[in-house]
Motif scaffolding. Structure first.
Motif, PDB file in Angstrom:
ATOM      1  N   THR A 169       0.850  -1.188   0.000  1.00  0.00           N
ATOM      2  CA  THR A 169       0.000   0.000   0.000  1.00  0.00           C
ATOM      3  C   THR A 169       0.885   1.238   0.000  1.00  0.00           C
ATOM      4  OG1 THR A 169      -1.754  -1.130   1.218  1.00  0.00           O
ATOM      5  CG2 THR A 169      -1.789   1.271   1.236  1.00  0.00           C
ATOM      6  N   ARG A 170       0.563   2.192  -0.885  1.00  0.00           N
ATOM      7  CA  ARG A 170       1.350   3.418  -0.969  1.00  0.00           C
ATOM      8  C   ARG A 170       0.445   4.605  -1.285  1.00  0.00           C
ATOM      9  NH1 ARG A 170       7.392   2.053  -3.173  1.00  0.00           N
ATOM     10  NH2 ARG A 170       7.490  -0.051  -2.315  1.00  0.00           N
ATOM     11  N   SER A 171       0.906   5.779  -0.846  1.00  0.00           N
ATOM     12  CA  SER A 171       0.183   7.027  -1.113  1.00  0.00           C
ATOM     13  C   SER A 171       1.129   8.035  -1.729  1.00  0.00           C
ATOM     14  CB  SER A 171      -0.405   7.602   0.178  1.00  0.00           C
ATOM     15  OG  SER A 171      -1.349   6.721   0.744  1.00  0.00           O
ATOM     16  N   PHE A 172       0.572   8.904  -2.582  1.00  0.00           N
ATOM     17  CA  PHE A 172       1.349   9.925  -3.273  1.00  0.00           C
ATOM     18  C   PHE A 172       0.531  11.211  -3.325  1.00  0.00           C
ATOM     19  CE2 PHE A 172       1.919   5.736  -5.079  1.00  0.00           C
ATOM     20  CZ  PHE A 172       3.290   5.554  -5.175  1.00  0.00           C
ATOM     21  N   GLY A 173       1.207  12.333  -3.419  1.00  0.00           N
ATOM     22  CA  GLY A 173       0.499  13.560  -3.744  1.00  0.00           C
ATOM     23  C   GLY A 173       0.706  14.689  -2.780  1.00  0.00           C
ATOM     24  N   GLU A 174       0.157  15.832  -3.184  1.00  0.00           N
ATOM     25  CA  GLU A 174       0.327  17.073  -2.441  1.00  0.00           C
ATOM     26  C   GLU A 174      -0.694  17.226  -1.319  1.00  0.00           C
ATOM     27  OE1 GLU A 174      -1.823  20.302  -5.205  1.00  0.00           O
ATOM     28  OE2 GLU A 174      -0.382  19.035  -6.272  1.00  0.00           O
ATOM     29  N   ILE A 175      -1.754  16.398  -1.359  1.00  0.00           N
ATOM     30  CA  ILE A 175      -2.757  16.424  -0.290  1.00  0.00           C
ATOM     31  C   ILE A 175      -3.046  14.991   0.124  1.00  0.00           C
ATOM     32  CG2 ILE A 175      -3.818  18.605  -0.993  1.00  0.00           C
ATOM     33  CD1 ILE A 175      -5.994  17.034  -2.389  1.00  0.00           C
ATOM     34  N   ALA A 180      -8.833  14.591   0.303  1.00  0.00           N
ATOM     35  CA  ALA A 180      -9.215  14.943  -1.067  1.00  0.00           C
ATOM     36  C   ALA A 180     -10.610  14.432  -1.388  1.00  0.00           C
ATOM     37  CB  ALA A 180      -8.193  14.373  -2.048  1.00  0.00           C
ATOM     38  N   PHE A 181     -10.922  13.216  -0.987  1.00  0.00           N
ATOM     39  CA  PHE A 181     -12.250  12.671  -1.245  1.00  0.00           C
ATOM     40  C   PHE A 181     -13.310  13.422  -0.429  1.00  0.00           C
ATOM     41  CE2 PHE A 181     -10.108   9.121  -3.270  1.00  0.00           C
ATOM     42  CZ  PHE A 181     -11.007   8.757  -4.261  1.00  0.00           C
ATOM     43  N   ALA A 182     -12.940  13.834   0.764  1.00  0.00           N
ATOM     44  CA  ALA A 182     -13.900  14.557   1.610  1.00  0.00           C
ATOM     45  C   ALA A 182     -14.304  15.890   1.005  1.00  0.00           C
ATOM     46  CB  ALA A 182     -13.297  14.757   3.005  1.00  0.00           C
ATOM     47  N   GLN A 183     -13.403  16.535   0.285  1.00  0.00           N
ATOM     48  CA  GLN A 183     -13.711  17.839  -0.285  1.00  0.00           C
ATOM     49  C   GLN A 183     -14.236  17.751  -1.710  1.00  0.00           C
ATOM     50  OE1 GLN A 183      -9.630  19.449  -0.124  1.00  0.00           O
ATOM     51  NE2 GLN A 183      -9.610  19.555  -2.352  1.00  0.00           N
ATOM     52  N   ALA A 184     -14.339  16.542  -2.266  1.00  0.00           N
ATOM     53  CA  ALA A 184     -14.740  16.391  -3.662  1.00  0.00           C
ATOM     54  C   ALA A 184     -16.217  16.717  -3.853  1.00  0.00           C
ATOM     55  CB  ALA A 184     -14.460  14.971  -4.134  1.00  0.00           C
ATOM     56  N   ALA A 185     -16.522  17.322  -4.994  1.00  0.00           N
ATOM     57  CA  ALA A 185     -17.916  17.558  -5.374  1.00  0.00           C
ATOM     58  C   ALA A 185     -18.540  16.322  -6.001  1.00  0.00           C
ATOM     59  CB  ALA A 185     -17.989  18.740  -6.340  1.00  0.00           C
ATOM     60  N   PHE A 186     -17.704  15.499  -6.650  1.00  0.00           N
ATOM     61  CA  PHE A 186     -18.199  14.294  -7.316  1.00  0.00           C
ATOM     62  C   PHE A 186     -17.242  13.136  -7.016  1.00  0.00           C
ATOM     63  CE2 PHE A 186     -19.682  17.806  -9.971  1.00  0.00           C
ATOM     64  CZ  PHE A 186     -21.029  17.507 -10.103  1.00  0.00           C
ATOM     65  N   VAL A 187     -17.818  11.966  -6.768  1.00  0.00           N
ATOM     66  CA  VAL A 187     -17.030  10.746  -6.592  1.00  0.00           C
ATOM     67  C   VAL A 187     -17.710   9.638  -7.385  1.00  0.00           C
ATOM     68  CG1 VAL A 187     -16.201   8.989  -4.984  1.00  0.00           C
ATOM     69  CG2 VAL A 187     -16.179  11.405  -4.303  1.00  0.00           C
ATOM     70  N   ARG A 350      -3.750  15.134 -15.023  1.00  0.00           N
ATOM     71  CA  ARG A 350      -3.304  15.703 -13.743  1.00  0.00           C
ATOM     72  C   ARG A 350      -4.041  14.991 -12.600  1.00  0.00           C
ATOM     73  NH1 ARG A 350      -5.495  19.796 -16.285  1.00  0.00           N
ATOM     74  NH2 ARG A 350      -4.210  20.928 -17.791  1.00  0.00           N
ATOM     75  N   MET A 351      -3.350  14.869 -11.481  1.00  0.00           N
ATOM     76  CA  MET A 351      -3.969  14.287 -10.297  1.00  0.00           C
ATOM     77  C   MET A 351      -3.234  14.828  -9.077  1.00  0.00           C
ATOM     78  SD  MET A 351      -6.498  12.171  -9.641  1.00  0.00           S
ATOM     79  CE  MET A 351      -6.590  11.170 -11.138  1.00  0.00           C
ATOM     80  N   LYS A 352      -3.982  15.180  -8.027  1.00  0.00           N
ATOM     81  CA  LYS A 352      -3.365  15.760  -6.842  1.00  0.00           C
ATOM     82  C   LYS A 352      -2.998  14.725  -5.783  1.00  0.00           C
ATOM     83  CE  LYS A 352      -5.533  20.329  -7.235  1.00  0.00           C
ATOM     84  NZ  LYS A 352      -6.364  21.347  -6.553  1.00  0.00           N
ATOM     85  N   ALA A 353      -3.716  13.615  -5.736  1.00  0.00           N
ATOM     86  CA  ALA A 353      -3.467  12.620  -4.704  1.00  0.00           C
ATOM     87  C   ALA A 353      -3.823  11.238  -5.237  1.00  0.00           C
ATOM     88  CB  ALA A 353      -4.278  12.922  -3.446  1.00  0.00           C
ATOM     89  N   TYR A 354      -3.081  10.255  -4.779  1.00  0.00           N
ATOM     90  CA  TYR A 354      -3.300   8.885  -5.269  1.00  0.00           C
ATOM     91  C   TYR A 354      -2.866   7.908  -4.184  1.00  0.00           C
ATOM     92  CZ  TYR A 354      -2.450   4.618  -8.055  1.00  0.00           C
ATOM     93  OH  TYR A 354      -2.437   3.331  -8.533  1.00  0.00           O
ATOM     94  N   ARG A 355      -3.679   6.876  -3.991  1.00  0.00           N
ATOM     95  CA  ARG A 355      -3.335   5.800  -3.064  1.00  0.00           C
ATOM     96  C   ARG A 355      -3.726   4.469  -3.700  1.00  0.00           C
ATOM     97  NH1 ARG A 355      -5.786   6.965   2.296  1.00  0.00           N
ATOM     98  NH2 ARG A 355      -7.755   6.225   1.408  1.00  0.00           N
ATOM     99  N   TYR A 356      -2.847   3.494  -3.531  1.00  0.00           N
ATOM    100  CA  TYR A 356      -3.199   2.163  -4.028  1.00  0.00           C
ATOM    101  C   TYR A 356      -2.886   1.096  -2.992  1.00  0.00           C
ATOM    102  CZ  TYR A 356       1.767   1.006  -5.075  1.00  0.00           C
ATOM    103  OH  TYR A 356       3.107   0.734  -4.988  1.00  0.00           O
ATOM    104  N   ARG A 357      -3.619   0.007  -3.093  1.00  0.00           N
ATOM    105  CA  ARG A 357      -3.250  -1.266  -2.475  1.00  0.00           C
ATOM    106  C   ARG A 357      -3.093  -2.256  -3.616  1.00  0.00           C
ATOM    107  NH1 ARG A 357      -6.507  -5.118   1.922  1.00  0.00           N
ATOM    108  NH2 ARG A 357      -4.689  -6.438   2.439  1.00  0.00           N
ATOM    109  N   ALA A 358      -1.990  -2.992  -3.638  1.00  0.00           N
ATOM    110  CA  ALA A 358      -1.700  -3.875  -4.763  1.00  0.00           C
ATOM    111  C   ALA A 358      -1.268  -5.240  -4.243  1.00  0.00           C
ATOM    112  CB  ALA A 358      -0.600  -3.275  -5.642  1.00  0.00           C
ATOM    113  N   ARG A 359      -1.954  -6.287  -4.729  1.00  0.00           N
ATOM    114  CA  ARG A 359      -1.643  -7.642  -4.302  1.00  0.00           C
ATOM    115  C   ARG A 359      -1.601  -8.572  -5.510  1.00  0.00           C
ATOM    116  NH1 ARG A 359      -6.538  -7.917  -0.173  1.00  0.00           N
ATOM    117  NH2 ARG A 359      -7.241  -6.299  -1.649  1.00  0.00           N
TER     118      ARG A 359
END
Length: 792
Positions: A169-175, A180-187, A350-359
């Motif tokens: 599991t890893r996370s990337f980004g400026e936020i 980021a999901f909490a402030q999103a208008a659309f998911v 463009r993307m500000k934040a990204y997280r994955y779990r990979a198995r």
């Protein structure tokens, strides 16, 4: 000192392929054409069970059969000094495991090799193999991702708890992602299943091995894309120094990743040659190829995409599961595809934040290996389907949504959140070009009228970036010591001005004997037909990675540039001496070297070559005889081509049949060494992509028996299912590579599934969601039509 600007440059021209004469006249030499005196022929006894303990192998009847030279089991092969295949991989929590070249104690997939029968002919070997009796103590099969991960599932390898190769599991980004999901208008979110695929090269695998006891040298002729990598692995498994192994590749009838591994069969034939003291040959049949030669691309991607009120992407979260099969392949392991998916899924956006779990999941199926595209088509399918879903949720045109998020030319070169390089181009321009050429607006304007006639026509697209030619910088963290991130070339001009290039690339139909000849011709002032390309021989060519991952034009081609320029420097130095001017005053032109200020003062290549070798007219002080040089090129961490696929389909809502009416690929691969060859690569990839989208799937039953291990049952597209494929180019030279090229060998397959799926949904009047499982079979298409209330 340099090269004159000239319309005589060969790079960028669609000259006829130089290697094609032997292919069209039937004089090419494939692995089946390699024969040696006293050679034995191998047939393998393969497991009929997916998961079982081997309780008895009785080869007595086979050993006494006519023409049989030997029958060798896994224990006997190991006793001769052959070690299991093992691939170290130091990142992402990877757990190593052994893969015996012949099964020892246990089998883990149907088709695993248990014993090797060597006979005077393949026919006798096949007959004797049927006499080998194998007794099994069956164990529970775990064929699917869900079955292997279920609580209490039988472990395929005892030390791999939970049947996992890794859990990362890893996370990337400026936020932060959750913020980021909490402030999103659309998911929007979805789960996307991509099927198990087979590379299906027209020529199956094969090997011929010889061992010279007096010198301790092995020679392996094999249909391989990675000769130096195979040599590395063989030396380790055979327990010998690397310089005692020579790997040669004859002409290859396609690879598509299927020949980018070291396979157990390559180890076995070398071990047999040493044990028996005679050459040994094995040719794979189509059933073996489909059953046991590695599969790929089976993934489940669960993804969530967040956007602001304007539709600008904020964050992406993915949970990626990959069916890694029973064993870890050499050299890449299943994590090659898994990591490619985690990194490439961001695409050209463009993307500000990204997280994955990979198995990567261990299952009782054929081991997972590379298939053209290596995760990029799966990642693109998932992301581009989410884009369509988001556009529908926002009631926004999906082209406009992409336009708001695609990286702009002024923003590049840049790195994605996962570290991939986007080195230039115009992604929105490519999208607009594809939309225009496919007739997007005309199709949309006519849909209502067509539906009134009972015709369901739709249009769809997919945009992506294809990273390729990964250099050492990107490969070092994986610590795959068997893989170099660079390639090499040795260039020699003889005394008559003809050139031979020895390249670490592997020719497998992609036209390197022409493209590399064009590079060398431009750098050395000769015609391409005066250049010969040699490859696929570890004793002859410099060390390098080989041909995989869309790297030949950039990496191997770059090495040709480096080596040829070193030879060019000698030509210029010698010419300046003969013309009585400073070296800075001369330049290369086609056919010779001239004084830049007085082109009438000129020395031909032929004369320069003769003098360089024969020293007939006196050479400059310190000038060494001959004209040859070695060069290596290590590309940047990665470079990226850009592309959009756009398709028009017609759907029969009664039968679920999908007919492709138009297919356009808009591509920017930088400098095109030979445009006709590039177009052929892209069209071929698109055909494979059509197969992936609509037809092809390796299918197992719950007991691990493959249900379609023949071309009677495994559906691949024919020319009847393939429309004319239009390829259009934008050309933005890469600022990061020595020749301005980018890789595009896998580009053709990447966008097909998403573009075709989007077009089918559009034809049926859908609003983004639907068709999340590949391939789009008639049953699934009819199911979507009924779900949307569409009937004939």
């Amino acid at each position: 000192m340099g090269t004159a600007e000239s319309s005589n440059r060969f790079v960028g021209k669609s000259i006829p392929r130089l290697e094609d004469r032997r292919f069209v006249t039937g004089t090419a030499r494939y692995i089946a054409d390699i024969n040696m005196a006293r050679q034995g022929h191998v047939a393998f006894v393969r497991s009929t069970q997916a998961h079982a303990t081997l309780t008895k192998i009785d080869a007595s009847a086979a050993r006494s059969a006519p023409g049989v030279i030997a029958v060798v089991t896994g224990d006997e092969l190991a006793a001769s000094g052959v070690k299991p295949i093992r691939t170290p991989f130091a990142t992402n929590g990877y757990i190593e495991s052994d893969w015996p070249a012949l099964a020892q104690g246990k089998v883990r997939f149907v088709g695993e090799a248990i014993a090797a029968v060597v006979a005077e002919s393949r026919y006798l070997a096949e007959d004797a193999a049927e006499l080998v009796e194998v007794e099994y103590d069956s164990l529970p099969a775990a064929v699917t991702i869900d079955a292997a991960m279920a609580p209490g599932a039988a472990l395929v390898h005892d030390h791999m708890k939970g049947n996992l190769y890794n859990d990362d599991t890893r996370s990337f980004g400026e936020i932060e992602v959750d913020a980021a999901f909490a402030q999103a208008a659309f998911v929007v979110e979805g789960t996307f299943d991509t099927q198990r695929s087979a590379a299906l090269p027209i020529e199956c695998r094969g090997s011929v091995a010889d061992y010279h006891a007096a010198t301790g040298r092995f020679t392996l002729w094999s249909s391989t894309q990675l000769p130096h990598v195979v040599r590395h692995g063989l030396a380790d498994c055979l327990g010998v120094p690397h310089d005692t192994v020579r790997v040669l590749g004859p002409d290859l009838g396609g690879g598509f990743g299927n020949k980018a591994n070291m396979d157990p069969e390559q180890v076995v034939v070398c071990g047999l040659a040493r044990m028996l003291g005679r050459p040994v040959k094995w040719l794979e049949d189509r059933r073996e190829n489909l059953l046991a030669s590695t599969h790929g691309q089976e993934e489940r991607i669960t993804a969530r995409l967040a956007a602001d009120a304007e539709g600008r992407f904020i964050a992406l979260e993915t949970d990626i599961l990959l069916n890694g099969g029973a064993y870890s392949i050499f050299p890449d392991t299943p994590l090659n595809e898994l990591m490619n998916c985690t990194s490439s899924i961001l695409g050209p956006y463009r993307m500000k934040a990204y997280r994955y779990r990979a198995r990567a999941v261990v299952t009782t199926t054929c081991p997972h290996g590379p298939v053209r595209g290596v995760a990029r088509s799966q990642a693109n399918f998932a992301f581009e389907r989410l884009v369509e879903t988001l556009a529908a949720k926002m009631n926004l045109d999906s082209i406009e949504l992409r336009r708001r998020n695609l990286l702009l030319p002024a923003e590049m070169p840049c790195k994605t959140l996962t570290g991939l390089t986007r080195d230039g181009g115009d992604y929105a321009g490519l999208m607009d070009l594809a939309v225009e050429r496919v007739g997007w607006r005309r199709v949309k304007a006519g849909q209502a009228a067509e539906r009134a006639k009972g015709r369901y026509v739709g249009v769809g697209l997919a945009s992506f970036a294809e990273e390729g030619a990964s250099g050492t910088e990107r490969r070092i963290p994986r610590q795959l010591l068997s893989i170099a991130g660079y390639d090499g070339a040795f260039v020699r001009m003889d005394m008559h001005g003809r050139v031979v290039v020895f390249s670490s690339a592997a020719g497998m139909g992609q036209g390197i004997e022409t493209s590399f000849a064009q590079i060398a011709a431009d750098e050395l002032g000769v015609a391409p037909d005066h250049v010969t390309i040699r490859h696929n021989d570890t004793d002859m060519v410099p060390y390098g990675m080989g041909s995989t991952g869309s790297r030949s034009a950039v990496s191997s081609g770059g090495a040709v540039v480096v080596a040829a320029r070193r030879v060019q420097a000698k030509l210029l130095t010698l010419a300046a001496h003969l013309l009585g001017v400073d070296a800075a005053a001369v330049r290369l032109r086609h056919g010779g070297v001239e004084v830049a200020a007085d082109p009438a003062r000129f020395v031909s290549i032929e004369r320069l070559a003769w003098i360089a070798y024969r020293r007939a007219e006196g050479n400059p002080p310190g000038f060494e005889p001959g004209l040859e040089a070695v060069g290596f090129y290590d590309p940047p961490s990665s470079v990226s081509s850009g592309s959009t696929h756009a398709v028009v389909v017609e759907v029969d809502v009664e039968t679920g049949a999908v007919r492709l009416l138009a297919y356009v690929v808009a591509e920017d691969a930088g400098i095109l060494l030979n445009p006709a060859i590039v177009d052929g690569q892209i069209r071929g990839g698109a055909v494979q992509g059509i197969g992936k989208a609509l037809f092809e799937e390796v299918r197992y039953d719950p007991d691990g028996q493959m249900l379609n291990a023949s071309l009677m049952d495994f559906l691949a597209p024919t020319m009847s299912e393939v429309p004319p494929i239009e390829v259009v180019h934008m050309i933005t030279p890469s600022p990061l590579t020595i020749n301005g090229a980018r890789g595009c060998g896998e580009s053709g397959i990447i966008g097909s599934s998403a573009a075709i799926g989007n077009a089918i949904i559009d034809a049926l009047g859908g609003r983004g969601e639907g068709l999340s499982v590949l391939p789009f079979t008639p049953e699934r298409v009819v199911g979507l039509a009924r779900q949307l209330g569409v009937r004939a």
